[in-house]
Design a protein around this motif. Structure first.
Motif, PDB file in Angstrom:
ATOM      1  N   LEU A  70       0.767  -1.648  -0.116  1.00 11.86           N
ATOM      2  CA  LEU A  70      -0.166   0.734  -0.024  1.00 11.86           C
ATOM      3  C   LEU A  70       1.045   1.453   0.154  1.00 11.86           C
ATOM      4  CD1 LEU A  70      -1.234   0.541   3.668  1.00 11.86           C
ATOM      5  CD2 LEU A  70       0.130  -1.700   3.141  1.00 11.86           C
ATOM      6  N   GLU A  71       0.163   1.743  -0.669  1.00  9.36           N
ATOM      7  CA  GLU A  71       0.997   3.464  -0.119  1.00  9.36           C
ATOM      8  C   GLU A  71       0.150   4.179   0.826  1.00  9.36           C
ATOM      9  OE1 GLU A  71       2.418   7.266  -2.898  1.00  9.36           O
ATOM     10  OE2 GLU A  71       2.656   4.957  -4.298  1.00  9.36           O
ATOM     11  N   LEU A  72       0.953   5.308   1.252  1.00  9.29           N
ATOM     12  CA  LEU A  72       0.177   6.337   2.411  1.00  9.29           C
ATOM     13  C   LEU A  72       1.412   7.257   2.831  1.00  9.29           C
ATOM     14  CD1 LEU A  72      -0.156   3.391   5.456  1.00  9.29           C
ATOM     15  CD2 LEU A  72      -1.817   4.728   4.043  1.00  9.29           C
ATOM     16  N   ALA A  73       0.925   8.272   2.301  1.00  8.64           N
ATOM     17  CA  ALA A  73       1.765   9.963   2.159  1.00  8.64           C
ATOM     18  C   ALA A  73       2.800   9.113   1.981  1.00  8.64           C
ATOM     19  CB  ALA A  73       1.953  10.046   3.471  1.00  8.64           C
ATOM     20  N   GLY A  74       2.484   8.668   0.262  1.00  9.45           N
ATOM     21  CA  GLY A  74       3.583   8.781  -0.441  1.00  9.45           C
ATOM     22  C   GLY A  74       4.676   7.695  -0.089  1.00  9.45           C
ATOM     23  N   VAL A  75       5.095   6.774   0.788  1.00  8.53           N
ATOM     24  CA  VAL A  75       5.197   5.975   0.890  1.00  8.53           C
ATOM     25  C   VAL A  75       4.453   4.631   0.663  1.00  8.53           C
ATOM     26  CG1 VAL A  75       7.077   4.977   3.449  1.00  8.53           C
ATOM     27  CG2 VAL A  75       6.680   6.740   2.682  1.00  8.53           C
ATOM     28  N   ARG A  76       5.688   3.725   0.034  1.00  7.53           N
ATOM     29  CA  ARG A  76       5.257   1.744  -0.566  1.00  7.53           C
ATOM     30  C   ARG A  76       5.852   1.621   0.500  1.00  7.53           C
ATOM     31  NH1 ARG A  76       7.989   4.292  -4.277  1.00  7.53           N
ATOM     32  NH2 ARG A  76       9.421   2.604  -4.639  1.00  7.53           N
ATOM     33  N   ILE A  77       4.362   0.694   1.639  1.00  8.54           N
ATOM     34  CA  ILE A  77       4.593  -0.022   2.175  1.00  8.54           C
ATOM     35  C   ILE A  77       3.795  -1.463   2.090  1.00  8.54           C
ATOM     36  CG2 ILE A  77       4.011  -1.318   5.258  1.00  8.54           C
ATOM     37  CD1 ILE A  77       3.564   2.504   4.919  1.00  8.54           C
ATOM     38  N   HIS A  78       5.102  -2.319   2.227  1.00  7.09           N
ATOM     39  CA  HIS A  78       4.598  -3.855   1.747  1.00  7.09           C
ATOM     40  C   HIS A  78       4.392  -4.583   3.301  1.00  7.09           C
ATOM     41  CE1 HIS A  78       4.978  -7.661  -0.536  1.00  7.09           C
ATOM     42  NE2 HIS A  78       5.182  -8.017   0.194  1.00  7.09           N
ATOM     43  N   VAL A  79       3.352  -5.603   3.446  1.00  6.86           N
ATOM     44  CA  VAL A  79       3.209  -6.465   4.533  1.00  6.86           C
ATOM     45  C   VAL A  79       2.850  -7.951   4.068  1.00  6.86           C
ATOM     46  CG1 VAL A  79       1.575  -6.100   6.759  1.00  6.86           C
ATOM     47  CG2 VAL A  79       1.701  -4.224   5.404  1.00  6.86           C
ATOM     48  N   LEU A  80       3.340  -7.936   5.318  1.00  6.23           N
ATOM     49  CA  LEU A  80       3.291  -9.870   5.784  1.00  6.23           C
ATOM     50  C   LEU A  80       3.588 -10.482   6.182  1.00  6.23           C
ATOM     51  CD1 LEU A  80       6.420 -11.740   3.848  1.00  6.23           C
ATOM     52  CD2 LEU A  80       6.166  -9.211   3.999  1.00  6.23           C
ATOM     53  N   HIS A  81       3.027 -11.451   6.848  1.00  8.68           N
ATOM     54  CA  HIS A  81       3.939 -12.623   8.115  1.00  8.68           C
ATOM     55  C   HIS A  81       5.168 -12.672   8.318  1.00  8.68           C
ATOM     56  CE1 HIS A  81       1.990 -13.658  11.823  1.00  8.68           C
ATOM     57  NE2 HIS A  81       2.563 -15.227  11.548  1.00  8.68           N
ATOM     58  N   ASP A  82       5.251 -13.631   7.529  1.00 12.85           N
ATOM     59  CA  ASP A  82       6.778 -13.925   7.599  1.00 12.85           C
ATOM     60  C   ASP A  82       7.605 -13.666   6.542  1.00 12.85           C
ATOM     61  OD1 ASP A  82       8.619 -15.694   8.018  1.00 12.85           O
ATOM     62  OD2 ASP A  82       7.573 -17.092   8.481  1.00 12.85           O
ATOM     63  N   ILE A  83       8.929 -12.898   7.382  1.00 12.58           N
ATOM     64  CA  ILE A  83       9.630 -11.682   6.496  1.00 12.58           C
ATOM     65  C   ILE A  83      10.569 -13.312   5.800  1.00 12.58           C
ATOM     66  CG2 ILE A  83      11.318 -12.375   7.964  1.00 12.58           C
ATOM     67  CD1 ILE A  83      11.061  -9.776   5.565  1.00 12.58           C
ATOM     68  N   ALA A  84      10.194 -14.255   5.762  1.00  8.96           N
ATOM     69  CA  ALA A  84      11.601 -15.253   5.304  1.00  8.96           C
ATOM     70  C   ALA A  84      10.447 -15.983   4.144  1.00  8.96           C
ATOM     71  CB  ALA A  84      11.281 -16.982   6.379  1.00  8.96           C
ATOM     72  N   GLU A  85       9.445 -14.868   4.151  1.00  8.15           N
ATOM     73  CA  GLU A  85       8.626 -15.307   1.801  1.00  8.15           C
ATOM     74  C   GLU A  85       8.697 -13.587   2.303  1.00  8.15           C
ATOM     75  OE1 GLU A  85       4.148 -16.711   3.436  1.00  8.15           O
ATOM     76  OE2 GLU A  85       5.622 -18.193   4.430  1.00  8.15           O
ATOM     77  N   LEU A  86       9.453 -13.231   2.241  1.00  6.71           N
ATOM     78  CA  LEU A  86       9.786 -12.298   0.816  1.00  6.71           C
ATOM     79  C   LEU A  86      10.329 -12.082  -0.071  1.00  6.71           C
ATOM     80  CD1 LEU A  86       9.483  -9.027   1.323  1.00  6.71           C
ATOM     81  CD2 LEU A  86      11.909  -8.562   2.372  1.00  6.71           C
ATOM     82  N   ASP A  87       9.814 -11.447  -1.072  1.00  8.70           N
ATOM     83  CA  ASP A  87       9.803 -11.947  -2.439  1.00  8.70           C
ATOM     84  C   ASP A  87      11.448 -10.741  -2.149  1.00  8.70           C
ATOM     85  OD1 ASP A  87      10.730 -11.317  -4.943  1.00  8.70           O
ATOM     86  OD2 ASP A  87       8.741 -11.740  -5.853  1.00  8.70           O
ATOM     87  N   GLU A  88      12.683 -10.534  -2.538  1.00 11.34           N
ATOM     88  CA  GLU A  88      13.962  -9.832  -2.621  1.00 11.34           C
ATOM     89  C   GLU A  88      13.472  -8.409  -3.604  1.00 11.34           C
ATOM     90  OE1 GLU A  88      15.912  -8.953  -0.548  1.00 11.34           O
ATOM     91  OE2 GLU A  88      14.955 -10.621   0.486  1.00 11.34           O
ATOM     92  N   SER A  89      12.128  -8.865  -4.686  1.00  7.26           N
ATOM     93  CA  SER A  89      12.565  -8.032  -5.872  1.00  7.26           C
ATOM     94  C   SER A  89      11.072  -6.041  -5.327  1.00  7.26           C
ATOM     95  CB  SER A  89      11.962  -8.435  -7.206  1.00  7.26           C
ATOM     96  OG  SER A  89      10.564  -9.226  -7.023  1.00  7.26           O
ATOM     97  N   VAL A  90      10.681  -6.330  -4.113  1.00 12.60           N
ATOM     98  CA  VAL A  90       9.809  -5.958  -3.408  1.00 12.60           C
ATOM     99  C   VAL A  90      10.048  -4.489  -3.768  1.00 12.60           C
ATOM    100  CG1 VAL A  90       8.290  -5.181  -2.173  1.00 12.60           C
ATOM    101  CG2 VAL A  90       7.787  -7.351  -2.372  1.00 12.60           C
ATOM    102  N   ASP A  91       9.249  -3.756  -4.649  1.00 12.75           N
ATOM    103  CA  ASP A  91       9.503  -1.812  -4.540  1.00 12.75           C
ATOM    104  C   ASP A  91       8.950  -1.131  -3.367  1.00 12.75           C
ATOM    105  OD1 ASP A  91      10.487   0.426  -5.464  1.00 12.75           O
ATOM    106  OD2 ASP A  91       8.929   0.437  -6.884  1.00 12.75           O
TER     107      ASP A  91
END
Length: 150
Positions: A70-91
């Motif tokens: 989501l984008e709040l006040a011009g800042v992109r924030i990615h939310v997921l439960h387990d950081i081990a599942e983070l896709d490194e290409s997330v912008d």
């Protein structure tokens, strides 16, 4: 803009945590919510974004995404439960996660990663915690706040 950060409530909404989150302009729950009643309580405080954790089951949980950006006040924030599942290409400027119950904030691969810890039942000797993210013209600031057991 103040964004309240919470995770791993596991069905327990502490009055002290609700009081801490009051006044936030948006709230993010990073999963292991434990029931629709938790989401209802948080949504009375501010607009709410929540993701499903590995312990969230049932029709109320099926409606939640596993991850969201989501984008709040011009800042992109990615939310997921387990950081081990983070896709490194997330912008994203910031990544909010939960799962480990261990509060932490660090910069990894150019973006801020925040786990606000567990606001629910205490696990082992880990603290009860939640957090805040402030977004303004100067960038992003964060806080992890710990609580005494109610």
């Amino acid at each position: 803009m103040r964004v309240g950060l919470i995770s791993d409530t596991h069905g327990l909404m502490r009055p002290s945590v609700l009081a801490y989150l009051a006044g936030a302009e948006h709230i993010i729950h990073a999963g292991d919510i434990g029931g629709a009643d938790i989401l209802d309580a948080l949504a009375t405080l501010a607009p709410l974004t929540a993701v499903r954790g590995n312990n969230d089951h049932g029709p109320w949980a099926d409606a939640l995404p596993e991850r969201i950006t989501l984008e709040l006040a011009g800042v992109r924030i990615h939310v997921l439960h387990d950081i081990a599942e983070l896709d490194e290409s997330v912008d994203a400027h910031a990544v909010i996660c939960g799962h480990s119950h261990q509060p932490r904030a660090e910069t990894v691969s150019g973006h801020l990663q925040i786990n606000p810890g567990s606001a629910g039942r205490r696990r082992f000797k880990l603290p009860i915690a939640a957090g805040s993210l402030w977004i303004d013209g100067h960038g992003i600031r964060h806080e992890i706040h710990t609580f005494e057991p109610d």
